[in-house]
Structure formats: structure tokens, C-alpha cells
Scaffold this motif. Structure first.
Motif, mmCIF file in Angstrom:
data_model
loop_
_atom_site.group_PDB
_atom_site.id
_atom_site.type_symbol
_atom_site.label_atom_id
_atom_site.label_comp_id
_atom_site.label_asym_id
_atom_site.label_seq_id
_atom_site.Cartn_x
_atom_site.Cartn_y
_atom_site.Cartn_z
ATOM 1 N N TYR A 177 -27.513 74.884 10.650
ATOM 2 C CA TYR A 177 -27.633 73.638 11.398
ATOM 3 C C TYR A 177 -27.229 72.446 10.527
ATOM 4 O O TYR A 177 -26.468 71.575 10.955
ATOM 5 N N PRO A 207 -33.490 75.330 12.741
ATOM 6 C CA PRO A 207 -33.895 76.267 13.798
ATOM 7 C C PRO A 207 -33.446 77.682 13.466
ATOM 8 O O PRO A 207 -32.349 77.900 12.936
ATOM 9 N N TRP A 241 -29.950 80.034 14.869
ATOM 10 C CA TRP A 241 -29.169 79.024 15.585
ATOM 11 C C TRP A 241 -27.676 79.208 15.346
ATOM 12 O O TRP A 241 -27.236 79.479 14.227
ATOM 13 N N PRO A 246 -33.184 71.972 19.892
ATOM 14 C CA PRO A 246 -31.742 72.069 19.729
ATOM 15 C C PRO A 246 -31.039 71.935 21.085
ATOM 16 O O PRO A 246 -31.537 72.425 22.109
ATOM 17 N N GLU A 268 -28.628 73.445 22.304
ATOM 18 C CA GLU A 268 -28.255 74.729 22.905
ATOM 19 C C GLU A 268 -29.374 75.351 23.733
ATOM 20 O O GLU A 268 -29.103 76.162 24.632
ATOM 21 N N THR A 269 -30.640 74.993 23.449
ATOM 22 C CA THR A 269 -31.767 75.610 24.145
ATOM 23 C C THR A 269 -32.174 74.840 25.396
ATOM 24 O O THR A 269 -33.044 75.308 26.133
#
Length: 400
Positions: free
Chosen positions: A98, A119, A122, A264, A266-267
Motif C-alpha cells: 500500500y 491493509p 491488499w 481501502p 477496493e473494499t
């Protein structure tokens, strides 16, 4: 040993089509499903669409290239693995992934105000749960699924200027659109323009920014950086809190997309991801217009070139009596000087071998590996700077 039998029917893959989509269309030419084509024609076990599109076995890609006559790189480009290192540094999660990807650049906030997160497991742009997105108009004309529809890189189709919508099923066998009314809002011009930049990065490998053209890898990381800054905890903004609030007010979405705790990008749910993409587009528009303060070290890339002052014909006044009375340059002015000087050096290096050598010697300072030498030479070649007169020295990557 006889060469593998060439398949008589194999539709040409569309630009950026995913491997699972192309295999499904190829199998349908024989009245089969893709898993049947893998099993009976290649002797390979069934793979899910997610496995095919992420990182399938290399020998399977090689076999598909032989059976269809496609170039091996063209087949691999239908998978996420084919976009390493442009879009992904790696498809193997690392503890510092990250920080390496998201914190290499800064746009809105100076690096010292950024909070570095780590994270687990990730990867940039990739969510653990596969989300099916597509353009309704594109899928009316055929069941071709683009690889980048799976990633929250864009919120719209650059061809039809429609929002991407979520669905269930497998076009053209069955499709059920599941987009909510919230996700069918009017598409802002700023978002469409930003998505066109992302598509340009995918299609051509570079993006034309107000200051200069940048490599696609730089664009993907700049965009991911801006999304991180716009969802940072409120306490990280300091004096820029009101500026960031103006971005969210400008695009009409809740501050930080309604997040109460950091997560994040992406989540997040697709609705929140769209809101963050809209905020990023609004921020880019405001930075370019000069109406938003951006203190990041890469913000200058989003600003236009400063205009040369127009002379009024009036002679300049007397110099300031005391040197201490001179105005100190701002951070933006300093960065403008740096980028203007660098652009001038690059231009001169294209025709002057001595300038090219000095620029190369400066760039290689502090590096330690032969890999970085090759990366720097590749960067010089991309900039059309001749390398004939350069000695063997060490260099830096254009981006990590």
C-alpha cells in the motif's frame, strides 16, 4: 512431435476483452461452454472466470496462443497478470504494497500529512469479491466483457458516455441488471473527462495531462493517490479541510463518501467507489482551474503551464532596497521552476549528447542495481534521448 492442432474457429478478441469472455465466445462457436473447451480441447481442469482473468497458468496461455494463432502477449493482456507492472506492481500481496503504490505520489496533501496504512492482502484496484460491471449499450451489440470493467478504475463507458452498471449472469446467455437508482445519476462532465484519461492510459500507455504527457503507470498511481487523500481521516487535512470539503460539495456527494472510519477504496461498495471517483474528477478539474489549493509534490502535473507575462511597455521600477524585502517563492512556484527546468533539460538532451550525459549522471545518483540502470535507459529511450554517448552508470526507475 506434431504441433498442436489449430482451431478453425476462433473469434478475434476485442480491445481489452477479458480472457473468460473471449474463451466463452470461442467455445460458443463450437456449441460448447468454456469449461468444456478447456477440458475436451486442452485437457485442462475447469477454471472460474475470476481465475481465468486474474493469473491463469502460463502454459495454458501459451497453448491458447498456439491453437488460435494469436501472439502470446496478446493472450496474456486479456488477464490482470498481463498488466504487471503498469497497473499492478505485483499480484502477490506484500506488507508494504500500500505504501509503495499509494504513497509514491501526493496531490492534495503534502507527504507529511499522509497516514500510511498497511491493509493485509491488499492489491491495488482488486477486491476480494468479484463485481460484474458493464456498459448496457456495449452489451446490446454483443456479449464481449472488457477486462477493466471488473476494476473500479472508471465509472463510465468512454464510447457511449453512460455509467457502468452492475449485473448478474453471463451475457449473452442471461443478464439481469442490478444497478440501483442512485447509480443511474447523470454523469458529470469532469468524471467523463477523467475516465477518458484512464481509457487513454489503457489504450495507448500514456496520458496527456495539462503540463505534459505521463506514463500510464504514473496515471494509475496518481489516481489511486488522490482517492486515498479524499478518503483520509478528517484530522489529516489540517488547514486544507475546507478545501477538501469544497471538493465534496462541488460534486454533491457526502463528505468522504459517508465513511466514518477509513477503509481501502477496493473494499468499498460500488456506490461509494463511484462517489470517490466523482470527487477525484472534481478535484482534478478544480486544480486545473486554479480554484483548489493542492500542496502535494505531484499536483503540478494537473495544472496548466503558467502563461508568460505580457509586457505593458512600462520600464521596470527601481530594485528593492533590501534583499530581505523580496517575496519568498511559494511551493507551487518552486515546483514550476523545477518542472520547467527539467522539461528544458530533456529537450536539450535530445540533440546535445553532453547535456544527455549530464542528465543521465544526475538521474543515476544514489542507485545501486543493474536493474535500475536498464530502467533508466528505457526511460531515456521513451523520451527519445540518445544513449550512444552515455557511459555505464547506475540509474533510477521512472516509477516504482
Amino acid at each position: 512431435m506434431r504441433p498442436p492442432e489449430r482451431w478453425p474457429l476462433h473469434p478475434a478478441p476485442a480491445a481489452t476483452e477479458s480472457l473468460s469472455s473471449w474463451l466463452r465466445r470461442t467455445a460458443s462457436s463450437y456449441g460448447m461452454y468454456s469449461h468444456q473447451l478447456l477440458e475436451h480441447a486442452l485437457g485442462h481442469r475447469e477454471l472460474s472466470d475470476a481465475e481465468l482473468d486474474l493469473n491463469p497458468p502460463r502454459y495454458l496461455l501459451d497453448e491458447l496462443a498456439k491453437r488460435t494463432g494469436l501472439d502470446q502477449h496478446r493472450v496474456q493482456a486479456m488477464t490482470m497478470a498481463g498488466w504487471v507492472p503498469w497497473l499492478f506492481d505485483s499480484l502477490t500481496p506484500a506488507p508494504d504494497a500500500y505504501e509503495t503504490y499509494v504513497h509514491q505520489f501526493s496531490v492534495l496533501l503534502p507527504p507529511t500529512r499522509r497516514q500510511i496504512y498497511t491493509p493485509r492482502k491488499w492489491l491495488p484496484w482488486l477486491a476480494e469479491t468479484r463485481v460484474l460491471r458493464g456498459c448496457r449499450e456495449c452489451l446490446k451489440s454483443g456479449p464481449t466483457i472488457l477486462l477493466f470493467w471488473q476494476l473500479p478504475l472508471m465509472a463510465s463507458c468512454p464510447v457511449h458516455r453512460h455509467r457502468l452498471e452492475t449485473y448478474e449472469g453471463h451475457p449473452a446467455d442471461y443478464i439481469k441488471w442490478t444497478t440501483s437508482a442512485e447509480d443511474q445519476r447523470e454523469l458529470p462532465d469532469s468524471l467523463f473527462l477523467m475516465d477518458r484519461c484512464t481509457w487513454q492510459a489503457i489504450a495507448t500507455g500514456s496520458v496527456d495531462l495539462p503540463r505534459r504527457s505521463v506514463h500510464a503507470g504514473v496515471w494509475f498511481r496518481l489516481l489511486r493517490t488522490l482517492l486515498d487523500e479524499l478518503s483520509a481521516p478528517q484530522g489529516r487535512y489540517g488547514r486544507q479541510l475546507e478545501d477538501v470539503r469544497r471538493v465534496w460539495d462541488h460534486c454533491g456527494n457526502p463528505f468522504r463518501a459517508g465513511l466514518h472510519t477509513w477503509q481501502p477504496f477496493e473494499t468499498l461498495h460500488w456506490t461509494r467507489q463511484q462517489q470517490l471517483l466523482e470527487a477525484a474528477a472534481a478535484a482534478m478539474e478544480m486544480i486545473e482551474a486554479g480554484s483548489l489549493t493542492a500542496l502535494g509534490t505531484s499536483a503540478h502535473l494537473l495544472r496548466p503551464e503558467p502563461k508568460a507575462p505580457i509586457s505593458s511597455g512600462t520600464p521596470p521600477g527601481p530594485p528593492t532596497a533590501r534583499a530581505g524585502a523580496q517575496k519568498q517563492p511559494t511551493l507551487d512556484e518552486l515546483w514550476n521552476t523545477v518542472t520547467t527546468t527539467l522539461d528544458a533539460c530533456i529537450t536539450a538532451a535530445k540533440t546535445d549528447p553532453m547535456v544527455a550525459k549530464h542528465l543521465f549522471d544526475f538521474a543515476h545518483y544514489g542507485c545501486r542495481s543493474e536493474e535500475s540502470v536498464r530502467a533508466l535507459k528505457d526511460a531515456f529511450a521513451e523520451l527519445q534521448i540518445p544513449l550512444d554517448s552515455l557511459s555505464q552508470t547506475k540509474g533510477k526507475k521512472p516509477f516504482a
